[in-house]
Each structure stands twice: as structure tokens, then as C-alpha cells.
Design a protein around this motif. Structure first.
Motif, PDB file in Angstrom:
ATOM      1  N   TYR A  14       0.840  -1.194   0.000  1.00 38.98           N
ATOM      2  CA  TYR A  14       0.000   0.000   0.000  1.00 38.98           C
ATOM      3  C   TYR A  14       0.874   1.242   0.000  1.00 38.98           C
ATOM      4  O   TYR A  14       1.938   1.261   0.628  1.00 38.98           O
ATOM      5  N   SER A  18      -1.860   6.069   1.107  1.00 44.47           N
ATOM      6  CA  SER A  18      -2.951   5.264   1.683  1.00 44.47           C
ATOM      7  C   SER A  18      -2.774   5.173   3.201  1.00 44.47           C
ATOM      8  O   SER A  18      -3.739   5.273   3.959  1.00 44.47           O
ATOM      9  N   LEU A  19      -1.535   4.976   3.620  1.00 47.10           N
ATOM     10  CA  LEU A  19      -1.289   4.873   5.068  1.00 47.10           C
ATOM     11  C   LEU A  19      -1.579   6.212   5.751  1.00 47.10           C
ATOM     12  O   LEU A  19      -2.167   6.259   6.825  1.00 47.10           O
ATOM     13  N   ILE A  22      -5.171   6.785   6.538  1.00 52.33           N
ATOM     14  CA  ILE A  22      -5.640   6.106   7.758  1.00 52.33           C
ATOM     15  C   ILE A  22      -5.106   6.841   8.995  1.00 52.33           C
ATOM     16  O   ILE A  22      -5.852   7.093   9.952  1.00 52.33           O
ATOM     17  N   ALA A 164      -1.874   1.091  10.430  1.00 54.65           N
ATOM     18  CA  ALA A 164      -2.423   1.785   9.253  1.00 54.65           C
ATOM     19  C   ALA A 164      -2.525   0.833   8.063  1.00 54.65           C
ATOM     20  O   ALA A 164      -3.567   0.761   7.395  1.00 54.65           O
ATOM     21  N   TYR A 168      -6.032  -0.515   6.504  1.00 50.62           N
ATOM     22  CA  TYR A 168      -6.293  -0.244   5.083  1.00 50.62           C
ATOM     23  C   TYR A 168      -6.599  -1.560   4.352  1.00 50.62           C
ATOM     24  O   TYR A 168      -7.547  -1.656   3.571  1.00 50.62           O
ATOM     25  N   HIS A 169      -5.794  -2.562   4.642  1.00 54.57           N
ATOM     26  CA  HIS A 169      -5.978  -3.868   4.005  1.00 54.57           C
ATOM     27  C   HIS A 169      -7.351  -4.449   4.364  1.00 54.57           C
ATOM     28  O   HIS A 169      -8.097  -4.916   3.498  1.00 54.57           O
ATOM     29  N   ASN A 172     -10.130  -2.739   2.510  1.00 58.59           N
ATOM     30  CA  ASN A 172     -10.110  -2.695   1.046  1.00 58.59           C
ATOM     31  C   ASN A 172      -9.920  -4.022   0.338  1.00 58.59           C
ATOM     32  O   ASN A 172     -10.014  -4.082  -0.885  1.00 58.59           O
ATOM     33  N   GLN A 188     -19.049  -0.441   5.705  1.00 61.18           N
ATOM     34  CA  GLN A 188     -17.596  -0.551   5.857  1.00 61.18           C
ATOM     35  C   GLN A 188     -17.327  -1.682   6.845  1.00 61.18           C
ATOM     36  O   GLN A 188     -17.920  -1.712   7.920  1.00 61.18           O
TER      37      GLN A 188
END
Ligand code: GDD
Ligand code: MG
Length: 405
Positions: A14, A18-19, A22, A164, A168-169, A172, A188
Motif C-alpha cells: 500500500y 494510503s497509510l 488512515i 495503518a 487499510y488492508h 479494502n 464498511q
């Protein structure tokens, strides 16, 4: 981005952005009771800049004063904001009570002669609850927990990066595994990331001696796996849980609000028990007491609270985990007893596992137990999502927000 490897495994990468996305939504809650201020400062410096830090102290008044002074300097030099609150602030106790969580109050604490409302009970679990409420009030979507006695700032930094990446993982990636395939697309997913340390070295006679896990984790993981194997009937689960006592972990704030938190050091093992019991995936073996029902009539936080679907990730880190390991044998014994108690009293435990655990506790372990060698049942609180958060606006008077920007 995924890359499928020849050995059947998959690598997920990622981006930095992206991190950061978060981290901007992540509050890192640091429970702290009489830790060395310099060590605490190092731990805070390891927390990525975009995370909001919430320090929940239960230190002596002198210790608290020193923590606040250190924070003033920390915030000025790093240009960031930290929230600090004291667990025994009487105002905090009254606000929790007024918001619908009187169960967290110890009415014996404080000065009765001044008509005291009592104090929030001592305990790491209780500190985490306070921090979660503050994170919610500050609009954060995720909460992470980092112990204040972490000696290695670089390890703290890695834990937060892993929080983070893991969150995220979890949010997603496509659903995986037999218990995850009915997530509704529009919601979510609720996510939790639990840190498994690569090693937990000790310093013996001035030398670093490596060991893979701590004494408490070794014992509680073993029995958590016995429980999991018995409820899933899957032998492959014999070594599956490696994070029963994950002091360092993170989750969706929505999940934290729906969970039943347990007191003190029972908090992390009980999260697993609570999520399994409330997943609807496993039938209870004993009627037991529904979580929180012994202490409240509060409604669950949301209709989903009765059937929790959570993506739980256990992630191994690279840094050694070095913390203050001089807290004594009794401290470890108490933590083991609290962890095993969550398993012994679970609604999911079979009679067989229960008897074996009882035998282990009384004959082999020699830890603190209640009557007849039965591990004590942890105090469990109702989900915080059932509280009236409007009342919590008053909480602002109870905490210092150290802010230089
Ligand atoms: N605010 C507050 N209130 N903080 C507390 C309290 C309390 O009553 N009790 C402990 N803490 C803080 C400590 O100061 C430390 O920062 C953190 O909570 C963890 O407590 P330790 O006493 O250092 O626990 P430990 O290192 O033995 O155990 C840790 O690792 C275990 C796994 O090995 C904890 O994180 C456990 O929860 C975890 O299971
Ligand atoms: Mg510690």
C-alpha cells in the motif's frame, strides 16, 4: 496492490498516501501509570505525526504533573496536539455516570465527605475506554493502543505503520475465509489489527536474551487455541492465535463502541472471546450471562451489535518488543489469571476444555484464582456505543489539550 507468489502466498503493498489517509483518522491511545517520563516521551515520539495522541494517565499527582510538563515541551517542539486526561479525575467519573456508564465508577474511591461521585476504576481496560470516548469526540474513525513503557521508539513507529497498513488492508481487500463471506457490500467492514512481536528479548546480566513471546502470551495463547479448536472443530487452529494478549492493537472506532470491554488486563483476551461469542457463527455451549447483562440494561450500540462481523488481522512486526519487565512475578500471574478467566467463563467453552483448564490452573500454574481454584470472571462493561455522547461534550472540562498550532 497484490502480487501472487509461487509458494501460493500473496504480497500486498500500500502506498504512503494510503497509510497517511488512515493515520489522519487514527487516534493512538496511550494508557500510562507511573512510567518513566523519558521512556513515555520516546514512545510518543515514535507515533506518526498525523495520528492524534491521547494519553490516559493513572499516575500519582507528581507523575501526572511531570507528564504534563513533558507534553508541553513535546507539543511545542513537534508542532502537534496531544490530549491528556487523568483517569481519577472526579469530573470524568460524573460524566461517564451521566452518559449512562455508571458501571465504570468505583464509588468507594474519592472523598465521600465531599459528596464525591467516585472515580473511574483503575485498570488498563478502563483507560482504553476513556481514550476511545475521547477519540470518538474528536471524530476519529480508528483507535490504536500503545503501551507507555515501550523502550524502543522505532518499534512504536512500526506498530503504528502496521496499524495503518492492516486497517487499510482490512477495509479494502475482498472477503476471505469461511467466516467472512457475508459482509454486506455497502457497510464498511469492522476491522481489528493485533500485533504479534517477532521477539520479546529480556536483559539478563546486561545481555539481550531473545525469546519469541512473553510468559503470559505463551500460556493464554495456548488455551485460546484450545478454545478455538474446540469451537471450530478444526485442528489447523491449534497454533492459530498468536495475539491473545496483544497490548498493541488497533480497530475501527465503531467496533470499539460495539464491543464489551473487560476490566484491566483481561481486556485484550476478552476482545477475541467477545467477538467470537457475538459473531453468531458458533453456538454457545452454556447459557452463561450475555456480556454486560449483569451490569446494565443498556441497549446494544446498534442492531449489528448482536451479530458482529469483524476482520481480524494478526500481523508480525520486525522490531524487538522491549518494555519495562521489572513489574514482578505477581503482576504476570495476575495477567495470566485474568486472561485464562476470560476463556474459562466463555459461553463457548466446552465442559472438557473447561475441566482441563481448571486442572491446569490449579495443578500446574499456581496462579491467583478465586474459589475452588476457578479463575475469577472479569468485570465486563456494556458497549460504549449505548452511551449518550451529547453528555460527553462536558468532558472537555476534564482534559487538557496540549496544542501549539
Ligand atoms: N491509565 C492507566 N490506568 N494505565 C495503566 C493502568 C491503569 O490502571 N494499568 C497499567 N497501565 C498502563 C501501563 O503504564 C503501561 O503503559 C500499559 O498500561 C501496560 O501495562 P503494563 O503494566 O506495562 O503491562 P505489561 O507490560 O505487563 O503487559 C502488557 O502486555 C501484555 C501482553 O504481553 C499489556 O499491554 C497487557 O495488556 C498485555 O496483555
Ligand atoms: Mg509493560
Amino acid at each position: 496492490m497484490y502480487q501472487h507468489l509461487d509458494d501460493g502466498s500473496t504480497t500486498a503493498c500500500y502506498s504512503h498516501e494510503s497509510l497517511k489517509m488512515i493515520e489522519r483518522q487514527l487516534a493512538i491511545i496511550v494508557p500510562c501509570m507511573n512510567e518513566e517520563v523519558l521512556i513515555l516521551q520516546g514512545a510518543l515520539r515514535g507515533i506518526p505525526h498525523h495520528c492524534l495522541i491521547i494519553l490516559v494517565s493513572n499516575s500519582t499527582s507528581g507523575g501526572f504533573k511531570a507528564e504534563r510538563a513533558m507534553l508541553d515541551h513535546f507539543c511545542a517542539s513537534t508542532q502537534r496536539r496531544v490530549i491528556i486526561v487523568h483517569q481519577a479525575d472526579p469530573g470524568l467519573a460524573s460524566v461517564f455516570s451521566a452518559a449512562g456508564m455508571p458501571h465504570i465508577i468505583d464509588h468507594g474511591a474519592g472523598l465521600k465527605s465531599q459528596n464525591s461521585a467516585g472515580r473511574v476504576r483503575s485498570g488498563k481496560g478502563e483507560a482504553m475506554m476513556i481514550g476511545t470516548v475521547l477519540a470518538k469526540l474528536n471524530g476519529k474513525q480508528f483507535v490504536g493502543f500503545i503501551d507507555a513503557d515501550n523502550f524502543v521508539p522505532g518499534a512504536v513507529h512500526e506498530y503504528c505503520k502496521v496499524f495503518a497498513a492492516g486497517l487499510y488492508h482490512a477495509l479494502n481487500s475482498p472477503p476471505l475465509g469461511p467466516y467472512c463471506n457475508d459482509n454486506t457490500a455497502e457497510e464498511q467492514p469492522l476491522a481489528m489489527v493485533r500485533i504479534k512481536w517477532k521477539s520479546k528479548p529480556k536483559i539478563v546480566d546486561g545481555k539481550l536474551v531473545t525469546q519469541e513471546s512473553g510468559r503470559c502470551s505463551r500460556v493464554v495463547n495456548t488455551w485460546m487455541n484450545r478454545l478455538l479448536t474446540s469451537i471450530t472443530g478444526h485442528d489447523g487452529h491449534a497454533d492459530f492465535i498468536k495475539t491473545a494478549n496483544a497490548g498493541e492493537h488497533a480497530m475501527s472506532t465503531n467496533l470499539a463502541l460495539q464491543l464489551n470491554f473487560a476490566t484491566g488486563y483481561a481486556v485484550e483476551p476478552y476482545q477475541l472471546i467477545n467477538m467470537w461469542e457475538r459473531s453468531g457463527a458458533f453456538p454457545p455451549t452454556s447459557p452463561g450471562t450475555p456480556p454486560g447483562s449483569g451490569v446494565t440494561n443498556l441497549q446494544p450500540a446498534s442492531p449489528a451489535a448482536s451479530k458482529l462481523k469483524v476482520r481480524i488481522l494478526q500481523i508480525e512486526t520486525l522490531n524487538p518488543h522491549i518494555h519495562d519487565f521489572g513489574k514482578g512475578e505477581e503482576h504476570i500471574a495476575r495477567m495470566q489469571a485474568q486472561g485464562l478467566g476470560t476463556i474459562y467463563h466463555s459461553q463457548l467453552v466446552s465442559q472438557k476444555v473447561k475441566e482441563e483448564l481448571h486442572g491446569y490452573v490449579t495443578e500446574d500454574l499456581g496462579i491467583i484464582t478465586g474459589e475452588n481454584g476457578v479463575p475469577e470472571e472479569a468485570r465486563v462493561y456494556p458497549p460504549m456505543g449505548g452511551m449518550d455522547f451529547k453528555v460527553f461534550e462536558e468532558l472537555r472540562q476534564c482534559y487538557t489539550s496540549t496544542n501549539t498550532t
